[in-house]
Motif scaffolding. Structure first.
Motif, PDB file in Angstrom:
ATOM      1  N   SER A  10     -32.230 -24.138  15.824  1.00 35.84           N
ATOM      2  CA  SER A  10     -33.101 -24.882  14.919  1.00 35.84           C
ATOM      3  C   SER A  10     -32.912 -26.394  15.017  1.00 35.84           C
ATOM      4  CB  SER A  10     -32.879 -24.435  13.474  1.00 35.84           C
ATOM      5  OG  SER A  10     -31.590 -24.822  13.023  1.00 35.84           O
ATOM      6  N   ALA A  42     -28.687 -16.583   8.810  1.00 34.03           N
ATOM      7  CA  ALA A  42     -29.002 -17.770   9.616  1.00 34.03           C
ATOM      8  C   ALA A  42     -29.102 -17.429  11.100  1.00 34.03           C
ATOM      9  CB  ALA A  42     -27.958 -18.856   9.399  1.00 34.03           C
ATOM     10  N   THR A  93     -26.131 -24.202  11.078  1.00 24.98           N
ATOM     11  CA  THR A  93     -25.571 -24.284   9.735  1.00 24.98           C
ATOM     12  C   THR A  93     -24.245 -25.037   9.740  1.00 24.98           C
ATOM     13  OG1 THR A  93     -24.395 -22.187   9.942  1.00 24.98           O
ATOM     14  CG2 THR A  93     -26.595 -22.089   9.012  1.00 24.98           C
ATOM     15  N   ALA A 136     -32.530 -15.579  11.822  1.00 24.69           N
ATOM     16  CA  ALA A 136     -33.781 -16.263  11.483  1.00 24.69           C
ATOM     17  C   ALA A 136     -34.519 -16.626  12.769  1.00 24.69           C
ATOM     18  CB  ALA A 136     -33.476 -17.515  10.672  1.00 24.69           C
ATOM     19  N   GLY A 195     -28.930 -25.665   7.834  1.00 23.02           N
ATOM     20  CA  GLY A 195     -28.602 -25.028   6.567  1.00 23.02           C
ATOM     21  C   GLY A 195     -27.136 -25.221   6.252  1.00 23.02           C
ATOM     22  N   LEU A 202     -30.851 -20.452  12.696  1.00 23.78           N
ATOM     23  CA  LEU A 202     -30.624 -21.677  11.945  1.00 23.78           C
ATOM     24  C   LEU A 202     -29.242 -22.272  12.203  1.00 23.78           C
ATOM     25  CD1 LEU A 202     -31.725 -23.564   9.687  1.00 23.78           C
ATOM     26  CD2 LEU A 202     -30.656 -22.003   8.046  1.00 23.78           C
ATOM     27  N   ASP A 238     -23.401 -21.104   6.450  1.00 27.56           N
ATOM     28  CA  ASP A 238     -23.331 -20.178   7.586  1.00 27.56           C
ATOM     29  C   ASP A 238     -23.485 -18.723   7.156  1.00 27.56           C
ATOM     30  OD1 ASP A 238     -23.167 -19.621  10.311  1.00 27.56           O
ATOM     31  OD2 ASP A 238     -21.007 -19.292  10.221  1.00 27.56           O
TER      32      ASP A 238
END
Length: 69
Positions: free
Chosen positions: A64, A18, A27, A21, A11, A25, A14
């Motif tokens: 992720s 995130a 970021t 999740a 992503g 994620l 930030d």
């Protein structure tokens, strides 16, 4: 597909969500406050010109993503 087993996901910005999740994620972080300061500075220059301003970013790794196979 399963993240990150089959597909890595990254992503941008930030955002706090995130990190919570599932999975957390990965970021890209950017300096939002400095971006704003620089934008206002450029806007109020006596003779505005077209310019490119590169600001630092960094990858904030979480679960992720995995290295390529």
């Amino acid at each position: 597909m399963r993240v990150p087993d089959d597909l890595s996901v990254v992503g941008f910005d930030d955002v706090p969500a995130a990190a919570v999740a599932t999975p957390p994620l990965t970021t890209v972080w950017q300096p939002h406050a400095r971006k704003g300061v620089e934008a206002v500075r450029m806007l109020f220059q006596p003779a505005p010109t077209r310019a490119v301003l590169l600001l630092p970013t960094k990858v904030v790794p979480h679960a992720s993503t995995v290295p390529p196979a």
